[in-house]
Enzyme design. Structure first.
Site, PDB file in Angstrom:
ATOM      1  CG  ASP A  89       4.033  18.604 -16.408  1.00  0.00           C
ATOM      2  OD1 ASP A  89       4.388  19.964 -16.419  1.00  0.00           O
ATOM      3  OD2 ASP A  89       3.128  17.968 -15.665  1.00  0.00           O
ATOM      4  CD  GLU A 127       7.679  20.708 -14.970  1.00  0.00           C
ATOM      5  OE1 GLU A 127       7.934  21.937 -13.968  1.00  0.00           O
ATOM      6  OE2 GLU A 127       7.363  19.667 -14.710  1.00  0.00           O
TER       7      GLU A 127
HETATM    8  C1  GLC Z   1       4.189  21.167 -14.138  1.00  0.00           C
HETATM    9  C2  GLC Z   1       3.568  22.354 -14.959  1.00  0.00           C
HETATM   10  C3  GLC Z   1       2.538  23.008 -14.139  1.00  0.00           C
HETATM   11  C4  GLC Z   1       1.679  21.931 -13.452  1.00  0.00           C
HETATM   12  C5  GLC Z   1       2.258  20.664 -12.873  1.00  0.00           C
HETATM   13  C6  GLC Z   1       1.202  19.472 -12.808  1.00  0.00           C
HETATM   14  O1  GLC Z   1       4.937  21.534 -13.034  1.00  0.00           O
HETATM   15  O2  GLC Z   1       4.686  23.224 -15.328  1.00  0.00           O
HETATM   16  O3  GLC Z   1       2.201  23.972 -14.859  1.00  0.00           O
HETATM   17  O4  GLC Z   1       0.902  22.559 -12.586  1.00  0.00           O
HETATM   18  O5  GLC Z   1       3.391  20.134 -13.683  1.00  0.00           O
HETATM   19  O6  GLC Z   1       0.928  19.408 -13.937  1.00  0.00           O
END
Ligand code: GLC
Length: 621
Positions: A273, A315
């Site tokens: 993430d 991500e």
């Molecule tokens: C990523 C997640 C999101 C979250 C962010 C901070 O983008 O998908 O839901 O708010 O990270 O952790």
């Protein structure tokens, strides 16, 4: 050979395999870490300790997972076949708890799911936790979701059904009540150095000058004054999420240990993430810095040595030129998977514009992933749709792009006559800013606003069209929970004081059990949605051209509303993004094609109905 002899020879075999992997990947691991941390005092000892930890983890790896390692090493593209389907869900919203999830395996298998991404179920702090993304302990599960002892039975049960479990690892930050943060708050210098704590406001301002904002409305700025720290903690996201300092080798060591331990519990994929934000550089926007790639490549090398069955998925939500970098290259393997955020966003933009131009431009800008890597394709996920990832394709000048994307966003966020989507803008309260959009697939595609059978049918066509695009574009398609039967927006969050400030809850409904049951009957609305999806999935399996090595190439369809691409010589996909039917040209006149979706035989050309699509397979010349 007696039992102890067999065990000894197996141990020798495992040891030899480990040595081979270490030789193959150790050099790159060391080179990257040397570049990142070579100047830290005690680097050599630190590195030796890291390799010892990797060795111990490899030795402790359960035999069933060692088998998996061997099989997947021999078949590095195992997760990219046309029969792979992913599914993403919150544990509580989908199944109540980790135990409850085991009861959902039959349902997932029925859909054809082979890869399950569970949003973070780790222990968090009390109060807001950003949907679980403020993790306070990776060795504990959030109490209402179960216990860490539930993890292994779950991974084993999923594996037994051919489903790989993907879990979130939030690389950029921890919760401000993680043990490391608490130690820093208590004045422990060692743990203060795990985070970016700045004691000089002028320096904070210099960083801020080049940084973007993720939550400009609910969490403006990138730093939070923390009195107990006597300074400003770097907080890219919410103030309770403290950015980690990846320039500190100890942070790398901690995450390496977490990854290896979870991998040995049977976790088969990690969603990394907020991976773009790991490395900070003054004067830059601190996104996707070269060192960030070195970190991820080093984590990949560690897995390649100790647990090669395991996938890394980054991500990163940004333009395709940025996200593609996270797939690394033949010389520097990085993540196996990364989200194709631009393609997802372009699909929604194309529907709003009634014009396929943005999708075409994104596909044209998409490089062929290196062997053994691929895109995550999707229609919706738990986050907002971030329009800005289309900036490079939306216009030549950034200003123009903003205008164009604002018009697109307004089509979904303003409701009213002529606008089919029922969404809400996210973090963009005023008219001259554009950020994101919330809403479920079905609500954005027009199902919520549909007033009569024709409008309902049209909404279902839009819904199928976007799923068709995600399934035909190549990669690993991932469904978001409830989209398989068209769950609508959930407005309950607006009256819940704990969630009202966070618009993304609009598209995170609880699994609608009754609707899921209804979806098994093709006469119901839910059943029609699910049946259309099933048809697409079935057709996809019959398309060898979707194999990872085949790049989509643009086709001139003769009309801007219709997207066309071919994959190889024998597959053509056509998608009409407008509310009008359009005649469409085919690549080579005289060839005969079969539309795998309708079964029709197609020669010369065809007319695509409004929001219609065709997946053509060549059957002769
Ligand atoms: C990523 C997640 C999101 C979250 C962010 C901070 O983008 O998908 O839901 O708010 O990270 O952790």
């Amino acid at each position: 050979m007696d039992q102890s002899g067999e065990a000894a020879s197996r141990a020798e075999e495992r040891c030899a395999t480990f040595q081979r992997r270490l030789e193959r990947h150790g050099e790159r691991l060391r080179a990257n870490l040397q570049q990142l941390y070579g100047r830290s005092p005690g680097f050599e000892n630190w590195y030796d300790a890291l390799i010892t930890a990797v060795t111990v983890a490899a030795e402790a790896r359960p035999e069933a997972l060692v088998d998996l390692d061997e099989r997947r090493e021999a078949d590095p593209g195992w997760f990219l076949g046309p029969d792979m389907l992913g599914y993403s869900a919150y544990v509580d919203r989908f199944a109540g708890s980790l135990k409850g999830l085991r009861d959902r395996i039959g349902y997932l298998s029925g859909l054809g799911v082979r890869y399950l991404h569970l949003l973070p179920f780790w222990k968090t702090g009390a109060g807001d936790n950003d949907g679980g993304f403020a993790v306070s302990d990776y060795s504990q599960v959030r109490a209402d979701l179960g216990d860490i002892t539930d993890l292994e039975p779950l991974t084993a049960a999923l594996r037994g059904s051919g489903i790989s479990l993907c879990v979130d690892l939030v690389l950029n930050h921890t919760a401000s009540n993680h043990a490391w943060a608490l130690a820093a708050l208590a004045g422990d210098e060692r743990y203060r150095a795990y985070y970016h704590v700045l004691d000089d406001r002028a320096l904070v301002d210099r960083y801020e000058a080049a940084l973007l904002q993720i939550f400009p409305e609910t969490a403006p700025g990138n730093f939070t004054k923390v009195e107990a720290l006597g300074g400003w903690a770097w907080t890219t996201f919410y103030p309770f999420q403290w950015d980690l300092n990846w320039a500190n080798p100890a942070v790398f060591g901690e995450f390496s240990a977490i990854i290896l331990s979870l991998a040995n519990h049977g976790v088969e994929a990690f969603r990394l993430d907020s991976a773009a934000f790991l490395w900070k550089r003054l004067g830059s926007d601190c996104r996707s810095q070269p060192e960030t790639h070195l970190v991820l490549q080093a984590l990949r090398a560690i897995l390649a040595i100790a647990a090669p069955a395991v996938l890394l998925k980054s991500e990163v939500i940004g333009p395709v030129a940025e996200t593609a970098q996270f797939l690394g290259g033949a010389e520097a393997p990085e993540c196996h998977l990364t989200y194709h955020a631009s393609l997802m966003t372009a699909g929604w933009a194309a529907l709003a514009e009634g014009d396929a131009g943005l999708v075409q431009a994104v596909l044209d800008a998409t490089p062929l992933p290196p062997p053994g890597t691929g895109w995550i394709t999707y229609v919706r996920c738990h986050d907002d749709i971030g329009w800005m990832s289309l900036t490079p394709q939306a216009a030549k000048e950034p200003g123009e792009a903003l205008d164009r994307l604002s018009r697109v966003a307004a089509r979904y966020a303003q409701g009213g006559e002529g606008n089919f989507g029922r969404g809400q803008s996210f973090q963009s309260g005023d008219d001259d800013r554009i950020h994101g959009l919330n809403g479920t697939t079905a609500s954005l595609a027009g199902l919520e606003a549909a007033r009569d059978p024709i409008e309902i049918a049209t909404a279902l066509d839009r819904n199928a069209l976007l799923h068709g695009l995600a399934l035909a574009a190549g990669g690993l398609p991932v469904l978001y929970m409830g989209d398989e039967f068209g769950q609508l927006n959930d407005y309950a969050f607006e009256s819940d004081p704990d969630r009202a400030h966070e618009g993304r809850w609009l598209h995170r409904p609880a699994f609608d059990e009754a609707a899921a049951t209804a979806s098994t009957d093709p006469v119901t609305l839910q059943g029609q949605i699910r049946a259309r999806l099933a048809e697409l999935l079935q057709a996809r399996v019959a398309l060898p051209a979707l194999s990872p090595g085949t790049a989509p190439a643009s086709l001139q369809t003769g009309t801007p509303a219709v997207l066309g691409f071919r994959r190889g010589q024998d597959h053509v996909a056509l998608f009409n993004f407008s509310s009008q039917p359009h005649p469409t040209l085919l690549p080579a006149a005289g060839d005969a094609w079969r539309d795998l979706l309708s079964g029709a035989l197609v020669q010369e050309g065809m007319t695509l109905k409004a929001y219609g699509m065709a997946w053509l397979a060549r059957i002769g010349r």
